[in-house]
Design a protein around this motif. Structure first.
Motif, PDB file in Angstrom:
ATOM      1  N   GLY A  19     -11.151   4.860  60.205  1.00  0.00           N
ATOM      2  CA  GLY A  19      -9.924   5.415  60.764  1.00  0.00           C
ATOM      3  C   GLY A  19     -10.067   6.138  62.088  1.00  0.00           C
ATOM      4  N   ALA A  20     -11.265   6.211  62.635  1.00  0.00           N
ATOM      5  CA  ALA A  20     -11.494   6.898  63.912  1.00  0.00           C
ATOM      6  C   ALA A  20     -11.941   5.893  64.970  1.00  0.00           C
ATOM      7  CB  ALA A  20     -12.561   7.977  63.752  1.00  0.00           C
ATOM      8  N   ARG A  21     -11.502   6.102  66.224  1.00  0.00           N
ATOM      9  CA  ARG A  21     -12.012   5.281  67.326  1.00  0.00           C
ATOM     10  C   ARG A  21     -13.513   5.535  67.401  1.00  0.00           C
ATOM     11  NH1 ARG A  21      -7.575   7.857  71.248  1.00  0.00           N
ATOM     12  NH2 ARG A  21      -8.353   9.587  70.018  1.00  0.00           N
ATOM     13  N   ASP A  22     -14.294   4.455  67.352  1.00  0.00           N
ATOM     14  CA  ASP A  22     -15.740   4.609  67.272  1.00  0.00           C
ATOM     15  C   ASP A  22     -16.396   3.328  67.763  1.00  0.00           C
ATOM     16  OD1 ASP A  22     -17.676   6.677  65.972  1.00  0.00           O
ATOM     17  OD2 ASP A  22     -18.451   4.715  65.375  1.00  0.00           O
ATOM     18  N   GLY A  23     -17.180   3.428  68.840  1.00  0.00           N
ATOM     19  CA  GLY A  23     -17.750   2.241  69.466  1.00  0.00           C
ATOM     20  C   GLY A  23     -17.055   2.018  70.799  1.00  0.00           C
ATOM     21  N   CYS A  78      -8.924  -3.301  58.021  1.00  0.00           N
ATOM     22  CA  CYS A  78      -8.845  -2.034  57.309  1.00  0.00           C
ATOM     23  C   CYS A  78      -9.902  -1.998  56.216  1.00  0.00           C
ATOM     24  CB  CYS A  78      -7.477  -1.846  56.668  1.00  0.00           C
ATOM     25  SG  CYS A  78      -6.170  -1.491  57.833  1.00  0.00           S
ATOM     26  N   LYS A  79     -10.353  -0.773  55.897  1.00  0.00           N
ATOM     27  CA  LYS A  79     -11.276  -0.554  54.800  1.00  0.00           C
ATOM     28  C   LYS A  79     -10.864   0.743  54.125  1.00  0.00           C
ATOM     29  CE  LYS A  79     -16.202  -0.055  53.812  1.00  0.00           C
ATOM     30  NZ  LYS A  79     -17.542   0.008  54.403  1.00  0.00           N
ATOM     31  N   ASP A  80     -10.641   0.697  52.841  1.00  0.00           N
ATOM     32  CA  ASP A  80     -10.172   1.865  52.076  1.00  0.00           C
ATOM     33  C   ASP A  80      -8.906   2.463  52.680  1.00  0.00           C
ATOM     34  OD1 ASP A  80     -12.387   1.638  50.338  1.00  0.00           O
ATOM     35  OD2 ASP A  80     -13.624   2.843  51.708  1.00  0.00           O
ATOM     36  N   GLY A  81      -8.010   1.593  53.178  1.00  0.00           N
ATOM     37  CA  GLY A  81      -6.735   2.030  53.724  1.00  0.00           C
ATOM     38  C   GLY A  81      -6.797   2.625  55.117  1.00  0.00           C
ATOM     39  N   ARG A  82      -7.948   2.535  55.799  1.00  0.00           N
ATOM     40  CA  ARG A  82      -8.078   3.073  57.156  1.00  0.00           C
ATOM     41  C   ARG A  82      -8.581   1.978  58.095  1.00  0.00           C
ATOM     42  NH1 ARG A  82     -11.502   8.467  56.260  1.00  0.00           N
ATOM     43  NH2 ARG A  82     -12.686   7.072  54.937  1.00  0.00           N
ATOM     44  N   PHE A  83      -8.259   2.130  59.387  1.00  0.00           N
ATOM     45  CA  PHE A  83      -8.732   1.157  60.380  1.00  0.00           C
ATOM     46  C   PHE A  83     -10.257   1.093  60.338  1.00  0.00           C
ATOM     47  CE2 PHE A  83      -4.794   2.685  62.588  1.00  0.00           C
ATOM     48  CZ  PHE A  83      -4.066   1.528  62.408  1.00  0.00           C
ATOM     49  N   HIS A  84     -10.790  -0.133  60.373  1.00  0.00           N
ATOM     50  CA  HIS A  84     -12.238  -0.307  60.350  1.00  0.00           C
ATOM     51  C   HIS A  84     -12.561  -1.663  60.969  1.00  0.00           C
ATOM     52  CE1 HIS A  84     -16.147   1.041  58.867  1.00  0.00           C
ATOM     53  NE2 HIS A  84     -16.422  -0.241  58.702  1.00  0.00           N
ATOM     54  N   GLY A  85     -13.407  -1.652  62.020  1.00  0.00           N
ATOM     55  CA  GLY A  85     -13.687  -2.873  62.756  1.00  0.00           C
ATOM     56  C   GLY A  85     -12.821  -2.910  64.005  1.00  0.00           C
ATOM     57  N   PHE A  86     -12.624  -4.095  64.563  1.00  0.00           N
ATOM     58  CA  PHE A  86     -11.822  -4.219  65.789  1.00  0.00           C
ATOM     59  C   PHE A  86     -10.338  -4.180  65.447  1.00  0.00           C
ATOM     60  CE2 PHE A  86      -9.433  -6.432  69.005  1.00  0.00           C
ATOM     61  CZ  PHE A  86      -9.891  -5.806  70.155  1.00  0.00           C
TER      62      PHE A  86
END
Length: 167
Positions: free
Chosen positions: A29-33, A3-11
């Motif tokens: 926080g968004a599916r990305d990649g 998480c980063k800043d309270g949102r999903f980030h990374g795998f």
């Protein structure tokens, strides 16, 4: 997952309340990649799985969609490029009937140049518009007959040449 800043980030992995499941990369926080999404059984297109690229929570880039059940389109899988959650660019689709299309897609329909191979042995290579033979192309029937010429709304216009297998 991270998480980063309270949102999903990374795998990371996420199980959805409707039974869906995502495993892959997240950005803010968004599916990305790259990621894999198993859609809910209650999805309007039936149970399906997508493996491929995402951009800002939208299917975009190269990927493979496989439908597990019958669905309104009777498609079993599509492999190719996507834009805004729809087939767009070059790709190939296979239907439950054994029919297969390879070629150009625009906004979820096969439009442009491509080849359709039907389960009955017939084939068409040429121009399509919104899923229908439209423009110049070559139709080859399983019995060896061939027509090279123009099509309008999937119908032979008569402006072309027939070749019959018996001469």
């Amino acid at each position: 997952g991270a998480c980063k800043d309270g949102r999903f980030h990374g795998f990371g992995n996420l199980s959805y309340p409707d039974g869906g499941f995502y495993s892959g990369m997240w950005t803010h926080g968004a599916r990305d990649g790259n990621g894999t999404m198993e859609f809910s059984v209650d999805n309007e297109e039936g149970r399906k799985t997508y493996i491929g690229e995402w951009r800002n929570d939208v299917i975009e880039g190269f990927g493979i969609m496989e439908w597990m059940d019958t669905n309104p389109y009777n498609v079993t899988n599509y492999e190719g490029y996507w834009e805004n959650d729809k087939e767009h660019g070059n790709g190939a689709a296979l239907w439950h009937t054994g029919d297969m299309y390879t070629g150009d897609w625009i906004n979820g329909t096969y439009t442009g140049n491509g080849t359709m191979l039907w389960g009955n042995g017939n084939s068409y290579t040429g121009e399509f518009y919104e899923g229908t033979q439209m423009g110049h192309g070559t139709m080859i029937w399983a019995n060896g007959y061939r027509y090279v010429g123009d099509f309008i709304n999937g119908e032979i216009t008569g402006y072309g040449m027939y070749n019959f297998s018996d001469g």
